[in-house]
Design an enzyme around this catalytic site. Sequence first.
Site, PDB file in Angstrom:
ATOM      1  N   GLU A  85      -2.150 -10.011  28.310  1.00 48.97           N
ATOM      2  CA  GLU A  85      -2.203  -8.551  28.522  1.00 48.97           C
ATOM      3  C   GLU A  85      -3.306  -7.937  27.665  1.00 48.97           C
ATOM      4  O   GLU A  85      -3.309  -8.082  26.439  1.00 48.97           O
ATOM      5  CB  GLU A  85      -0.836  -7.921  28.191  1.00 48.97           C
ATOM      6  CG  GLU A  85      -0.755  -6.473  28.639  1.00 48.97           C
ATOM      7  CD  GLU A  85       0.643  -5.887  28.482  1.00 48.97           C
ATOM      8  OE1 GLU A  85       1.641  -6.615  28.655  1.00 48.97           O
ATOM      9  OE2 GLU A  85       0.720  -4.675  28.181  1.00 48.97           O
ATOM     10  N   LYS A 280      10.327  -4.244  25.391  1.00 52.14           N
ATOM     11  CA  LYS A 280       9.307  -5.087  26.039  1.00 52.14           C
ATOM     12  C   LYS A 280       8.002  -4.999  25.250  1.00 52.14           C
ATOM     13  O   LYS A 280       7.309  -6.000  25.030  1.00 52.14           O
ATOM     14  CB  LYS A 280       9.103  -4.636  27.490  1.00 52.14           C
ATOM     15  CG  LYS A 280       8.171  -5.515  28.304  1.00 52.14           C
ATOM     16  CD  LYS A 280       6.718  -5.134  28.208  1.00 52.14           C
ATOM     17  CE  LYS A 280       5.850  -6.045  29.055  1.00 52.14           C
ATOM     18  NZ  LYS A 280       4.408  -5.861  28.831  1.00 52.14           N
ATOM     19  N   ASP A 296       9.666 -21.429  21.004  1.00 50.21           N
ATOM     20  CA  ASP A 296      10.258 -21.296  22.338  1.00 50.21           C
ATOM     21  C   ASP A 296      10.506 -19.814  22.620  1.00 50.21           C
ATOM     22  O   ASP A 296      11.478 -19.228  22.144  1.00 50.21           O
ATOM     23  CB  ASP A 296      11.568 -22.101  22.335  1.00 50.21           C
ATOM     24  CG  ASP A 296      12.294 -22.064  23.664  1.00 50.21           C
ATOM     25  OD1 ASP A 296      11.973 -21.199  24.498  1.00 50.21           O
ATOM     26  OD2 ASP A 296      13.193 -22.896  23.857  1.00 50.21           O
ATOM     27  N   HIS A 393      -4.997   1.640  27.287  1.00 51.76           N
ATOM     28  CA  HIS A 393      -4.655   0.534  28.171  1.00 51.76           C
ATOM     29  C   HIS A 393      -5.774   0.300  29.186  1.00 51.76           C
ATOM     30  O   HIS A 393      -6.240  -0.813  29.376  1.00 51.76           O
ATOM     31  CB  HIS A 393      -3.375   0.918  28.902  1.00 51.76           C
ATOM     32  CG  HIS A 393      -2.528  -0.240  29.288  1.00 51.76           C
ATOM     33  ND1 HIS A 393      -1.811  -0.960  28.380  1.00 51.76           N
ATOM     34  CD2 HIS A 393      -2.291  -0.803  30.500  1.00 51.76           C
ATOM     35  CE1 HIS A 393      -1.154  -1.914  29.009  1.00 51.76           C
ATOM     36  NE2 HIS A 393      -1.435  -1.845  30.296  1.00 51.76           N
TER      37      HIS A 393
HETATM   38  C1  MEV Z   1       3.295  -2.337  27.898  1.00 47.01           C
HETATM   39  O1  MEV Z   1       3.106  -3.725  27.981  1.00 47.01           O
HETATM   40  C2  MEV Z   1       4.257  -2.001  26.788  1.00 47.01           C
HETATM   41  C3  MEV Z   1       4.637  -0.518  26.676  1.00 47.01           C
HETATM   42  O2  MEV Z   1       5.157  -0.061  27.919  1.00 47.01           O
HETATM   43  C4  MEV Z   1       5.683  -0.437  25.595  1.00 47.01           C
HETATM   44  C5  MEV Z   1       6.326   0.932  25.462  1.00 47.01           C
HETATM   45  O3  MEV Z   1       6.387   1.681  26.460  1.00 47.01           O
HETATM   46  O4  MEV Z   1       6.787   1.226  24.347  1.00 47.01           O
HETATM   47  C6  MEV Z   1       3.440   0.315  26.370  1.00 47.01           C
END
Ligand code: MEV
Length: 442
Positions: A85, A280, A296, A393
Site C-alpha cells: 500500500e 485496519k 505469522d 494517499h
Molecule cells: C487505509 O489503509 C487506512 C485508513 O483507512 C485507516 C483509518 O481510516 O484510520 C486510512
Amino acid sequence: MSKPIDGFSKLSKSKKIDWIVDTYFSNTESAKSVLKQYWNSNEKLQQLHDEFIENTITNYYLPLGVAPNFLINNKLYTIPMAIEESSVVAAASKAAKFWMDRGGFKTKVLSTTKIGQVHFNFLGDVKKLAHFFNHVKPKLILDCKDITQNMSKRGGGILDIELRDKTSEIEHYYQLHASFETLDAMGANFINSCLEQFAETFKTEAQKFDLFSEEEKQIDIIMSILSNYVPNCLVRAEVSCKVDALGDGDTMSGKDFAKKFVQAVNIAEVEPFRAVTHNKGIMNGIDAVILATGNDFRAVEAGVHAYAARNGKYSSLTHAKVEDDMFTFWIEIPLALGTVGGLTGLHPLVKLGLELLNEPSAKELMQIVAVAGLAQNFAALRSLTTTGIQQGHMKMHLMNILNQFEANASEKEALVKHFENHTVSHSAVSEALNQLRLNLEK
Ligand code: MEV
C-alpha cells in the site's frame, strides 16, 4: 471448464506451469514469461523459496521499505516494512519524525504467556475426572521432558495446565487449558508438540485409572492446538507531549488538534464500523513489520481482532486522552512473535530485517511492532482530522497511476511536479499525461 488433475504436486515445476498455462491461459507464452520473470537467477535462493510451500510456481514480490527515525525508549530504530500500500511507509516515517522531536515512543511488555488447548469429550462423573486430572498432571508435564528441556534451560516451558469444564456449552466437552512461556520463539511448534503429548498421556493414563468405569476410561480426544488468542501476551506503546506541542504552528492549534484527535479515537472506541477501519490502519503498520521479520501475520491479525472484541463489542485498539494539558496516545495489543525459529533463520531478507533491528529479542520485537501500529494510527488520524486522507494517499498513489499509463521517466518527473499543487485523481492524471504528450508532439 477445466478438468481436475491427479498428482499435481508430484509434477516438476515446469510441468506444473505447462499444465496451468495450457489449462487456463489463451496466450501460454506470455503467461509463462510473466511467471518466469520472477524466478531468481540464484538457483539456491530459488530452491529455498520453492521449498517454503508446496506447488511453488514463482515468487510473489512485495516491496520492502524502511521507516527511519523511530525513537523507542530512547533508542533509535529504522524499521523494515514489507507492504504494497503506497502511503504506509511514508506515513510511518512521518509519524516517527513527528514523535522523535517530542520524546519518542515509550513501550513496555506487560506479559508473555501463550495458550494451547487439548479439546476432549468425557462421558462420566466430573468429580472423578477432576481427581484423574490432579493425579495425571505431573505425568503430563514429565512426558514432555524431551520437548521442553531446551526451552526449560533457557527459562521457558510449560507454565500450568488446567482442566476446564465446558459442558454447559457442549455436552461432555472439556479442555486441558495450558499456558506456556516460549521466550524468543513464537512457539507454535513447541506448544503443539507439548499438547499432542498431553493428549497422548491423558488418553493412555485414563485407560489405567482404576476409579474410572469402562466408559469413563475411553476419553475421546477431539484436537490439540495452540490458541492464537493471546490476551496475556500483551505489549503497550505510548506517546505523549504537551498539548501545545501538537500544533502545526499554522492552520490548527495544538488544543484544537488534540480535541479532534481524541474524539476520533473515542468514535472508534464506541462505533464498530469506524473501529474496524481504525484498526485496519493500525494493522497496516503491524502487518508490514510482521511480514518483514518473518512472523505469522494471520496469527497476529486473528489474535488482535479477537482482543479488540474482548468486551463483547468490537472496539479501538488505541486510546487517547488529554489530562493536565498533556496529550497521551497509546495502544495495548496481544502479539505472539518470534525472533528465532520459523522463517527467521531461513529467509535472507528476514535475517536482514532482524539485523537492521539489531537482532531484537521477541519482547523487543513486540515493542517495535506495537510502535509501528501506533505510529500508523497517529498518521492516519492526523490526516483524517486535518487535511483528509485523500491528499496524502493520492499523492503516494500517483506513481501507481503513472505506471498504469506507462509514463516514462521524464513524464513522471513532470507530472509529479504538476501534482504538487493539483488534486490527484485517475482522470486528472490521464488528462495531464495526454496534454503533456500532445505538447511534446507539437
Ligand atoms: C487505509 O489503509 C487506512 C485508513 O483507512 C485507516 C483509518 O481510516 O484510520 C486510512
